[in-house]
Design a protein around this motif. Structure first.
Motif: not given
Length: 415
Positions: A36-53
């Motif tokens: 569950h913690f990981l499910e939350h965390l993956l939405f925070k950022s990727t190499p090309t997108r921030s959480a806001v993006e």
């Protein structure tokens, strides 16, 4: 990675779900809540997108992007208008495959998960649901809350979460399910484009989970002393898992017991006696085990009578069975609920993903309706006798200081 789709020409939407056959039962006790913690965390950022993006991308098309974690699976999904299908596949793939698990993000999301635990603790019914499954399954992984505990979340490290991501999120455990006004070949092209390098690892898809089938000990009684206005109770028995040949008869039994306004529990506890506003029965089914349970919430001074009436209803069904008329109403309710619940692309996508992960196959709606209709009253009464003679477990939350203060039928469970 498997791809399953359903074309629904009558809608103007598309629902995309990436299902991963990993849930809280796959964690060790020391990392309880990691899925569950990981499910939350993956939405925070990727190499090309921030959480806001990520948020801006889905908001800009009026869509929805979210996820949920269960005991045996995790699903990341997007719901958009059909012309934005490519964006939905792109976002889901980016989040699940390339979520960064950055150290700073871990610390921020740790606080969010702790807030979610606090929110769960403020809701008596949610709290009791976790306590009840712990009473039913004990130290078995099914008995642990999906959300984890304050201690396990506070102690979780970035290395543990990143390792869980790399080891568990592999193609043979994944299903991409898409439903709506879509074309299968187009979905395949998008999968190849956005899941490039993650589609194949040389392994066969993981077969549907069977579980160990071993849950040691009998269910127990759990009490949570809390200064609430009502006493809340879950009471139930263990059942076989979702691969049980009588699972459709179990659904009919559950519906007739407490699944609707005409059910025995609702009529006896609420309509006839006015003892509670909320009373129902439910079935939790996992790969190798499950639980048939009754929930009720009432004023503390009415709790003894609610327990007595509940036990009278269950004992009456175990002894004398249900009537043909009750089973007919229950089957009609199940059939109507199934069809009406599949009127949108999101519900169809969920059906596709679960079916592929849980059974590696798919029934048409007509075939499922036929299976429900084929259930006989004799089958229902046979499993009622079989299940309701098993040891009961229970969980109670309310202003009760000790188990000795609970009604006698519940106190017996504590021995």
């Amino acid at each position: 990675m498997r791809v399953v789709t359903e074309y629904i020409p009558s809608v103007h939407s598309a629902s995309v779900g990436l299902w991963v056959g990993v849930g809280s039962r796959d964690e060790g006790p020391s990392v309880a809540g990691a899925a569950h913690f990981l499910e939350h965390l993956l939405f925070k950022s990727t190499p090309t997108r921030s959480a806001v993006e990520i948020a801006q991308a889905v908001d800009a098309v009026g869509g929805e992007l979210n996820a949920f974690t269960a005991r045996e699976q995790t699903c990341y999904y997007a719901h958009v208008i059909d012309s934005d299908l490519e964006l939905a596949v792109d976002l889901v793939a980016d989040v699940v495959l390339r979520g960064r698990c950055a150290v700073d993000d871990v610390e921020v999301e740790r606080d969010v998960v702790l807030e979610e635990i606090a929110m769960r603790d403020d809701d008596p019914e949610d709290t009791l649901g976790d306590v009840f499954l712990s009473a039913m399954f004990g130290t078995h992984p099914l008995g642990r809350p999906v959300i984890g505990s304050v201690g396990s979340i506070e102690g979780m490290t970035r290395a543990q979460l990143h390792s869980f991501h790399l080891r568990r999120y592999t193609p043979e455990r994944m299903v991409l399910a898409v439903a709506g006004n879509i074309d299968h070949d187009q979905v395949i092209r998008l999968a190849r484009k956005y899941f490039d390098g993650h589609l194949v690892d040389g392994k066969e898809p993981v077969a549907p989970r069977k579980g160990t089938g071993r849950v040691g000990g009998d269910p127990t009684l759990a009490l949570v002393n809390r200064d609430t206005e009502q006493t809340h109770m879950f009471l139930g028995v263990r059942t076989p898992g979702r691969h049980w040949e009588h699972r459709w008869a179990l659904s009919v039994l559950n519906c007739a017991l407490g699944g609707g306004l005409s059910s025995r529990l609702f009529q006896q506890i609420r309509e006839t006696r006015g003892l509670a506003y909320s009373v129902y029965s439910t079935v939790d089914t996992f790969s190798d085990a499950g639980a048939l349970s009754v929930y009720a919430a009432c004023l503390p001074d009415r709790f003894d009578e609610v327990v007595r009436v509940t036990m009278d209803v269950l004992e009456g069904v175990a002894r004398d069975g249900l009537t043909e008329a009750e089973c007919k109403i229950a089957k009609g309710s199940l059939r109507g609920g199934l069809v009406l619940g599949l009127e949108d692309s999101a519900s169809r996508m969920h059906r596709l993903g679960r079916s592929e992960l849980n059974y590696a196959g798919h029934r048409t709606i007509a075939e499922t309706l036929d299976l429900i209709e084929a259930v006989s009253v004799d089958q229902v009464n046979h499993i009622a006798r079989q299940l309701l003679e098993r040891p009961f477990g229970a969980a109670v939350l309310g202003p009760h200081r000790s188990k000795r203060s609970l009604p006698k039928p519940l106190r017996a469970l504590a021995t």
